[in-house]
Write a protein that holds these residues in place. Structure first.
Motif, PDB file in Angstrom:
ATOM      1  N   ALA A  47      52.920  45.453  -3.062  1.00 55.72           N
ATOM      2  CA  ALA A  47      52.451  44.200  -2.451  1.00 55.72           C
ATOM      3  C   ALA A  47      51.051  44.352  -1.860  1.00 55.72           C
ATOM      4  CB  ALA A  47      53.429  43.744  -1.371  1.00 55.72           C
ATOM      5  N   GLN A  48      50.657  45.595  -1.590  1.00 57.25           N
ATOM      6  CA  GLN A  48      49.319  45.839  -1.066  1.00 57.25           C
ATOM      7  C   GLN A  48      48.342  45.983  -2.233  1.00 57.25           C
ATOM      8  OE1 GLN A  48      49.779  49.339   1.452  1.00 57.25           O
ATOM      9  NE2 GLN A  48      50.554  48.118   3.139  1.00 57.25           N
ATOM     10  N   ALA A  49      47.070  45.886  -1.907  1.00 58.68           N
ATOM     11  CA  ALA A  49      46.052  46.045  -2.945  1.00 58.68           C
ATOM     12  C   ALA A  49      46.187  47.422  -3.602  1.00 58.68           C
ATOM     13  CB  ALA A  49      44.658  45.895  -2.334  1.00 58.68           C
ATOM     14  N   LYS A  50      45.887  47.474  -4.859  1.00 57.54           N
ATOM     15  CA  LYS A  50      45.874  48.764  -5.545  1.00 57.54           C
ATOM     16  C   LYS A  50      44.769  49.636  -4.940  1.00 57.54           C
ATOM     17  CE  LYS A  50      49.058  47.863  -8.640  1.00 57.54           C
ATOM     18  NZ  LYS A  50      49.731  46.911  -7.762  1.00 57.54           N
ATOM     19  N   ARG A  51      44.990  50.928  -4.981  1.00 56.32           N
ATOM     20  CA  ARG A  51      44.026  51.866  -4.411  1.00 56.32           C
ATOM     21  C   ARG A  51      42.614  51.601  -4.945  1.00 56.32           C
ATOM     22  NH1 ARG A  51      44.458  58.428  -5.235  1.00 56.32           N
ATOM     23  NH2 ARG A  51      42.880  59.027  -3.693  1.00 56.32           N
ATOM     24  N   GLU A  52      42.507  51.359  -6.241  1.00 54.26           N
ATOM     25  CA  GLU A  52      41.186  51.143  -6.856  1.00 54.26           C
ATOM     26  C   GLU A  52      40.538  49.851  -6.322  1.00 54.26           C
ATOM     27  OE1 GLU A  52      44.083  51.245  -8.868  1.00 54.26           O
ATOM     28  OE2 GLU A  52      43.972  53.437  -8.788  1.00 54.26           O
ATOM     29  N   ASP A  53      41.365  48.818  -6.097  1.00 56.83           N
ATOM     30  CA  ASP A  53      40.831  47.548  -5.584  1.00 56.83           C
ATOM     31  C   ASP A  53      40.280  47.719  -4.176  1.00 56.83           C
ATOM     32  OD1 ASP A  53      41.556  46.335  -7.922  1.00 56.83           O
ATOM     33  OD2 ASP A  53      43.431  45.503  -7.150  1.00 56.83           O
ATOM     34  N   ARG A  54      41.036  48.449  -3.343  1.00 57.64           N
ATOM     35  CA  ARG A  54      40.558  48.693  -1.981  1.00 57.64           C
ATOM     36  C   ARG A  54      39.236  49.445  -2.011  1.00 57.64           C
ATOM     37  NH1 ARG A  54      45.927  49.400  -0.305  1.00 57.64           N
ATOM     38  NH2 ARG A  54      45.841  51.552  -1.009  1.00 57.64           N
ATOM     39  N   LEU A  55      39.189  50.498  -2.826  1.00 53.76           N
ATOM     40  CA  LEU A  55      37.981  51.325  -2.878  1.00 53.76           C
ATOM     41  C   LEU A  55      36.781  50.530  -3.399  1.00 53.76           C
ATOM     42  CD1 LEU A  55      39.556  54.663  -4.150  1.00 53.76           C
ATOM     43  CD2 LEU A  55      38.634  54.195  -1.869  1.00 53.76           C
ATOM     44  N   ARG A  56      37.042  49.560  -4.255  1.00 53.59           N
ATOM     45  CA  ARG A  56      35.951  48.737  -4.778  1.00 53.59           C
ATOM     46  C   ARG A  56      35.314  47.893  -3.668  1.00 53.59           C
ATOM     47  NH1 ARG A  56      38.580  46.779  -8.939  1.00 53.59           N
ATOM     48  NH2 ARG A  56      38.942  44.712  -8.107  1.00 53.59           N
ATOM     49  N   HIS A  57      36.099  47.535  -2.647  1.00 54.16           N
ATOM     50  CA  HIS A  57      35.580  46.745  -1.521  1.00 54.16           C
ATOM     51  C   HIS A  57      34.926  47.616  -0.438  1.00 54.16           C
ATOM     52  CE1 HIS A  57      38.109  43.513  -3.199  1.00 54.16           C
ATOM     53  NE2 HIS A  57      37.352  42.694  -2.494  1.00 54.16           N
ATOM     54  N   ALA A  58      35.099  48.933  -0.540  1.00 53.62           N
ATOM     55  CA  ALA A  58      34.686  49.829   0.546  1.00 53.62           C
ATOM     56  C   ALA A  58      33.177  49.995   0.625  1.00 53.62           C
ATOM     57  CB  ALA A  58      35.344  51.193   0.371  1.00 53.62           C
ATOM     58  N   HIS A  59      32.654  49.907   1.852  1.00 51.72           N
ATOM     59  CA  HIS A  59      31.284  50.350   2.123  1.00 51.72           C
ATOM     60  C   HIS A  59      31.311  51.831   2.525  1.00 51.72           C
ATOM     61  CE1 HIS A  59      31.124  45.946   2.834  1.00 51.72           C
ATOM     62  NE2 HIS A  59      29.935  46.063   2.286  1.00 51.72           N
ATOM     63  N   ASP A  60      32.401  52.217   3.203  1.00 54.83           N
ATOM     64  CA  ASP A  60      32.554  53.589   3.684  1.00 54.83           C
ATOM     65  C   ASP A  60      33.988  54.036   3.404  1.00 54.83           C
ATOM     66  OD1 ASP A  60      29.894  53.801   5.071  1.00 54.83           O
ATOM     67  OD2 ASP A  60      30.766  52.166   6.240  1.00 54.83           O
ATOM     68  N   ILE A  61      34.161  55.308   3.080  1.00 56.90           N
ATOM     69  CA  ILE A  61      35.482  55.849   2.765  1.00 56.90           C
ATOM     70  C   ILE A  61      35.762  57.058   3.658  1.00 56.90           C
ATOM     71  CG2 ILE A  61      36.911  56.953   0.985  1.00 56.90           C
ATOM     72  CD1 ILE A  61      35.214  55.371  -1.086  1.00 56.90           C
ATOM     73  N   ILE A  62      36.948  57.040   4.277  1.00 51.13           N
ATOM     74  CA  ILE A  62      37.445  58.199   5.007  1.00 51.13           C
ATOM     75  C   ILE A  62      38.546  58.811   4.149  1.00 51.13           C
ATOM     76  CG2 ILE A  62      38.736  58.987   7.029  1.00 51.13           C
ATOM     77  CD1 ILE A  62      37.398  56.739   8.635  1.00 51.13           C
ATOM     78  N   LEU A  63      38.340  60.039   3.706  1.00 48.73           N
ATOM     79  CA  LEU A  63      39.356  60.712   2.893  1.00 48.73           C
ATOM     80  C   LEU A  63      40.273  61.488   3.842  1.00 48.73           C
ATOM     81  CD1 LEU A  63      40.438  61.304   0.093  1.00 48.73           C
ATOM     82  CD2 LEU A  63      38.853  63.242  -0.045  1.00 48.73           C
TER      83      LEU A  63
END
Length: 201
Positions: free
Chosen positions: A157-173
């Protein structure tokens, strides 16, 4: 400046948000908390939910049985869409009011559904806390004691990982220890402070 912080279930959003708040004094608005506020006893939304699902969706004290509701809506897409249509505008209003009261250099909006709910429109930047899906399942299972199948339904039900990352300006791994997470938050905080003062990030 309003910065969105999101990530899938079990990714470590709360740990990242806690670091922004406790170490740097940043005003944090948690959409999950707002989602609980709008269905408190006496609120119109709770009555709408009871009208739709019946009084057995309530706990003995009259508050919403969130686990029972979650189980119902994640089994039925139509029910989930109905619930989101009811709650998302109310949650957005609560969030907006809280963000407006922020006095820190920037504010953080933490939401697991930042992208899916349209809440990202309220933000100027988006941080995604990213972890492998297997890690999400393991952490959530250990934390909440729920079956893997239910966790996977929530992830669907949540966004796919790739979709979230596409919206990201910054990523915390967040696939290592807490110190590594904190170091990434601290570096982002310095960047955001520079942006709010007009210096080059």
């Amino acid at each position: 400046m309003i910065i969105g912080l999101t990530g899938g279930i079990g990714s470590g959003k709360s740990a990242a948000a806690d670091r922004f708040a406790s170490a740097h004094g940043i005003h944090v608005v948690d959409a999950d908390i707002k989602s609980r506020v709008v269905v408190e006893p006496g609120r119109p939304a709770l009555q709408h939910i009871v009208d739709r699902f019946g009084s057995d969706i309530l706990l003995e004290n009259g508050s919403l049985n969130r686990a029972a509701l979650r189980e119902r809506v994640f089994q039925d897409v139509d029910q989930r869409l109905w619930l989101e249509a009811l709650l998302h505008p109310l949650i957005r209003e609560e969030i907006a009011n809280d963000l407006a009261s922020a006095t820190s250099p920037y504010a953080l909006l933490v939401s697991p559904l930042l992208v899916e709910s349209g809440q990202h429109a309220m933000t100027e930047r988006i941080i995604v806390v990213d972890v492998p899906e297997a890690t999400q399942i393991l952490r959530t299972s250990q934390r909440d004691g729920v079956p893997d199948a239910q966790i996977k339904a929530i992830m669907q039900a949540q966004a796919k990982r790739e979709d979230r990352l596409r919206h990201a300006h910054d990523i915390i791994l967040n696939d290592q220890d807490l110190a590594t997470l904190h170091a990434q938050v601290d570096a982002l905080h310095e960047r955001y402070l520079a942006m709010t003062t007009g210096a080059t990030p």
